[in-house]
Structures are given as structure tokens and as C-alpha cells.
Design an enzyme around this catalytic site. Structure first.
Site, PDB file in Angstrom:
ATOM      1  N   ASP A  93       0.855  -1.194   0.000  1.00 19.49           N
ATOM      2  CA  ASP A  93       0.000   0.000   0.000  1.00 19.49           C
ATOM      3  C   ASP A  93       0.892   1.246   0.000  1.00 19.49           C
ATOM      4  O   ASP A  93       1.887   1.306   0.738  1.00 19.49           O
ATOM      5  CB  ASP A  93      -0.890  -0.010   1.247  1.00 19.49           C
ATOM      6  CG  ASP A  93      -1.833   1.171   1.296  1.00 19.49           C
ATOM      7  OD1 ASP A  93      -2.914   1.087   0.694  1.00 19.49           O
ATOM      8  OD2 ASP A  93      -1.485   2.185   1.939  1.00 19.49           O
ATOM      9  N   ASN A 119      -2.974  12.725  -4.218  1.00 17.28           N
ATOM     10  CA  ASN A 119      -4.110  13.116  -5.055  1.00 17.28           C
ATOM     11  C   ASN A 119      -4.633  14.498  -4.691  1.00 17.28           C
ATOM     12  O   ASN A 119      -4.959  15.311  -5.570  1.00 17.28           O
ATOM     13  CB  ASN A 119      -5.234  12.087  -4.921  1.00 17.28           C
ATOM     14  CG  ASN A 119      -4.975  10.834  -5.734  1.00 17.28           C
ATOM     15  OD1 ASN A 119      -4.318  10.878  -6.774  1.00 17.28           O
ATOM     16  ND2 ASN A 119      -5.482   9.704  -5.263  1.00 17.28           N
ATOM     17  N   ASP A 135      -2.220   9.068 -10.769  1.00 18.61           N
ATOM     18  CA  ASP A 135      -2.204   7.935 -11.703  1.00 18.61           C
ATOM     19  C   ASP A 135      -0.790   7.657 -12.204  1.00 18.61           C
ATOM     20  O   ASP A 135      -0.380   6.495 -12.357  1.00 18.61           O
ATOM     21  CB  ASP A 135      -3.129   8.207 -12.891  1.00 18.61           C
ATOM     22  CG  ASP A 135      -4.605   8.121 -12.515  1.00 18.61           C
ATOM     23  OD1 ASP A 135      -4.899   7.629 -11.413  1.00 18.61           O
ATOM     24  OD2 ASP A 135      -5.450   8.543 -13.329  1.00 18.61           O
ATOM     25  N   GLU A 153      -4.685   2.298  -4.298  1.00 17.26           N
ATOM     26  CA  GLU A 153      -3.221   2.305  -4.219  1.00 17.26           C
ATOM     27  C   GLU A 153      -2.666   1.003  -3.651  1.00 17.26           C
ATOM     28  O   GLU A 153      -1.506   0.946  -3.247  1.00 17.26           O
ATOM     29  CB  GLU A 153      -2.746   3.487  -3.366  1.00 17.26           C
ATOM     30  CG  GLU A 153      -3.104   3.411  -1.899  1.00 17.26           C
ATOM     31  CD  GLU A 153      -4.477   4.003  -1.568  1.00 17.26           C
ATOM     32  OE1 GLU A 153      -4.663   4.414  -0.412  1.00 17.26           O
ATOM     33  OE2 GLU A 153      -5.332   4.057  -2.469  1.00 17.26           O
TER      34      GLU A 153
END
Length: 433
Positions: A160, A168, A177, A203
Site C-alpha cells: 500500500d 491526489n 495515476d 493504491e
């Protein structure tokens, strides 16, 4: 049979490709159960012909094509029919045609290539190119079956990105992305070809590592964590990851196994992130406790033969010396000289074998010889590192087994070596599981 019966096809494009294909076509599973028949098949043949011995024989031993016609019951009577059998995924495609010229035309190769491409699209994450969760479910079942059959460990690494929401929120989802895609590249460059990377969601990513105990998986997790931490991402700089690691325990369900991996990841995140936490249970421990050295021995199978006498003989000898070393490692405290002697014999054999193999491949004009020789060089360097560590008592039985079973046998002999099998009249996939 309707299109809806072909539930194994996840892309309607593949279904359309089959149903509109101009030759008679049948899709069956390995047991001979019909998955799909196209219109040309139902117009020309009776489905009962798929249960006749000639076609059952092809299903038992599918190959790219058969040049000799076989007698089949058609709608207009019994006729000689040419059959091509093509394996795609876990299914077999039969193409039937009365004309040899049509049956073997190049469009059939294109059919197979297009199916493979479409299946890959349906199994990958569109953003990162990693495998998706659907493919994870199929692959995990296969690897667990292999683990039980060959008594080889298999581990999961759940990964993770730490504080990814901040990426973000600060830089936008487009940059987020790009970070995901860049992370996939880093991971792929630092795992084995036999390891598989899946995007689990958001993620989170999963690595399925065959022939890997939790100890070896822990080393892999730490190596990945360190690589990611040192890598500077475009636009966002450095990021970190947390990882949970768990080896499968014989008898537990896939759900339980994944839950243990997830709990290890939670522990890593809850204890500060940028670290790997390992669940220290696994089949390798159970097998070791119940059977000791015997379970760790390498087993030779005749399917490993490539057809060249010198190479095959030296491969067999490598197995013998490797097993002698594993046995000696268990008795190292009482007989240290026996261990040292077994290690030296194995290392000398590996070096000589690689030299002999390269000479033979050169004589046969093997086009990938330079790359193969580089692989040999890396294995010898790793072997010498183990030798130096052994001199100070710093090598465990587990490390020896990881090197011999995973790096030398599984990754090199059973994978890289198979590329040259056709030089000696053996299929590259012969005996592969």
C-alpha cells in the site's frame, strides 16, 4: 449453445470472434465439456462427434494442428475432417474443416493471437498494466494447487502506498495515476519473472510469489520498500510503501490466507508505515518440522531432459550434489568437513556445467547464447557469495534451499533452459506445469 453459456469469456469481443468465425469451431474445457459451438459447426456437424475417440484423443494431447484427417460424423454423413487444436488459457479450441488447404491457412494463427490479446486485456488493469483481481483469483487457485502437489511454499505480499490521498489532494488525480504507473515499473524491475503483480484496488497491489517461503518473501518486501523509498517520482518526489507478508499454510482457505496478509499490512501501517511486517507461519515450517531434510530435497523428473546427453547428465548430477549438500547442512554441527566438501563439489560442478552447456549451445548456433551466459555468470556470483558466507557460518539451510530450488532449478533450469530445448528436438513446454 447460447453466448451466455460461455461464461469463461469475459470479453464479448471474444465471443463475437468465435461465433462469426467462418470455419466450424468448438470451445471445450480439458475434460471435453463443451463451452461454445459456433453456427458453422452446428450447421455442419453433430455435437456427438466431439465425444468420439479420435477427438477425445486430441483433447487428451492437444497440439497446434494435426495434418492427417480423421473420420467424423457430419450432417451429410461420415467424412474425413482435418482438425486443429489450439490451447488458449484453460480451454481448447477445435477448428474442423473438410479441406486441408482451408484448415491450415494462416488466418487460424491470427485467430489464436487475437484471442490471446483479448484475454490479456480482460485480465489486466487498464491504468497500470498490472494483472487485475479477476486474474488474481484464477492464478492463486493454480499456484495453491501446485504448492500442495510439489510441496513448494507460496507467499503473498500486500503493498500500500503511504499517504496516497495526500498525493491526489495536493497534485491531482492525473499525477496520482502517474505515481501508480511508476510504482508498477519499479516493482516489476525488482521481482522475478515467476512473481506476479496485481492491482488490488486504489493504491493497493498484491505480489504472488511462487516457490517462496515467508523468509524469502520478507527479503523481497524489504528490497522493494527500500527501492521505492530511494526512488524520486516525477512531480511528487519520494514516496514510501508499507507491506504485509504471509506464506500460505497448508489447508487454509484463500480468504484466510489473504486476511493474514492484510492483517500484517495493517500492522505495518499502524506501527509507523514505510515498513514490512511478516506473518511468520507457513507450510514450509510445517513441512520442515514433520519431515526435516527429506522434504527439502530436489526431485528429478524425466520431463526435465532436453535431449542432449551431456547437458541432461550434468543436470541430473546437479540434483544429486544439491541434495547431498542439503543433507550435509542438517549435519553441519557434527560434521563440518562433510558440509564444506559437499559445498565445494556442488560449486565446482555448477561452474563446469555452465561452461559445458555454453560450448554445446555455441556449437548449435543458439541465438540467445550471450544472454544465457550472462544468466550463468550471475548465478555463479551468487553461489560464490554463499560460499564466502558459509565460511563464517552465515548460511542457513533455508538460504541454501532458496538458492538451489528457486534460483538454480525453478528460475534457471526449468524456465531459462527450456528456451533451448527445441535445438535438441524437445518442445520448450515439454514437461512444464
Amino acid at each position: 449453445m447460447s453466448v451466455n453459456d460461455a461464461s469463461w469469456l469475459s470479453e464479448t469481443q471474444i465471443q463475437d470472434l468465435f461465433l462469426k468465425f467462418p470455419l466450424a469451431l468448438a470451445v471445450l474445457d480439458p475434460e471435453g465439456n463443451v463451452k461454445l459451438l459456433n453456427q458453422r459447426f452446428t450447421d455442419s456437424f453433430d455435437a456427438t462427434c466431439l465425444k468420439t475417440e479420435p477427438l477425445l484423443g486430441i483433447l487428451r494431447d492437444p497440439h497446434d494442428y494435426t495434418r492427417a484427417p480423421i473420420a467424423l460424423h457430419c450432417k451429410d454423413g461420415t467424412s474425413p475432417v482435418f482438425v486443429r487444436a489450439v490451447k488458449v488459457g484453460g480451454n481448447i479450441i477445435l477448428v474442423l474443416e473438410k479441406s486441408a488447404e482451408i484448415a491450415f491457412r494462416s488466418e487460424l494463427i491470427e485467430l489464436r493471437n487475437r484471442i490471446v490479446e483479448l484475454e490479456k486485456l480482460s485480465s489486466t488493469d487498464r491504468l497500470t498494466g498490472a494483472w487485475n483481481r479477476t486474474h488474481f483469483d484464477k492464478t492463486t487457485a493454480i499456484e495453491l494447487s501446485r504448492s500442495v502437489r510439489y510441496r513448494q511454499p507460496v507467499s503473498l505480499l500486500l503493498m500500500d502506498i503511504d499517504h496516497f490521498k495526500q498525493v491526489n489532494d495536493t497534485y491531482g488525480h492525473d499525477v496520482g495515476d502517474r505515481v501508480l504507473c511508476e510504482l508498477v515499473k519499479i516493482v516489476r524491475n525488482n521481482i522475478r519473472t515467476s512473481d506476479m503483480l496485481f492491482r488490488w484496488g486504489g493504491e493497493e497491489f498484491v505480489i504472488l510469489a511462487p516457490s517462496t517461503s515467508f523468509r524469502a518473501a520478507a527479503k523481497l518486501a524489504e528490497a522493494l520498500r527500500s527501492k521505492v523509498e530511494r526512488h524520486e517520482m516525477d512531480a511528487v518526489g519520494n514516496i514510501t510503501i508499507s507491506l504485509g507478508v504471509a506464506e500460505h499454510v497448508s489447508g487454509e482457505s484463500e480468504t484466510t490466507w489473504f486476511r493474514r496478509t492484510d492483517e500484517a499490512l495493517y500492522a505495518a501501517k499502524n506501527s509507523g508505515r514505510n515498513r514490512a511486517v511478516v506473518d511468520q507461519h507457513g507450510s514450509s515450517e510445517l513441512w520442515f518440522e514433520s519431515e526435516g531434510a527429506a522434504v527439502l530435497h530436489l526431485s528429478w523428473h524425466e520431463s526435465y531432459d532436453c535431449g542432449e546427453p551431456t547437458i541432461d547428465g550434468e543436470h541430473r548430477r546437479l540434483f544429486e550434489l544439491a541434495n547431498a549438500l542439503i543433507t550435509a547442512a542438517f549435519n553441519r554441527k557434527s560434521s563440518p568437513s562433510e558440509f564444506d566438501d559437499a559445498l565445494q563439489k556442488l560449486l565446482a560442478h555448477i561452474v563446469q556445467h555452465f561452461a559445458d552447456e555454453e560450448d554445446i549451445l555455441a556449437q548449435h548456433g543458439y541465438p540467445e547464447l550471450e544472454m544465457h551466459a550472462q544468466s550463468h555468470k550471475r548465478l555463479v556470483e551468487r553461489a560464490m557469495q554463499l560460499r564466502d558466507s558459509a565460511a563464517t557460518g552465515g548460511v542457513t539451510v533455508g538460504e541454501l534451499v532458496d538458492f538451489l530450488a528457486d534460483e538454480v532449478v525453478t528460475r534457471h533450469m526449468l524456465k531459462a533452459d527450456r528456451a533451448f530445448y527445441p535445438l535438441f528436438g524437445r518442445s520448450a513446454s515439454s514437461g512444464a506445469d
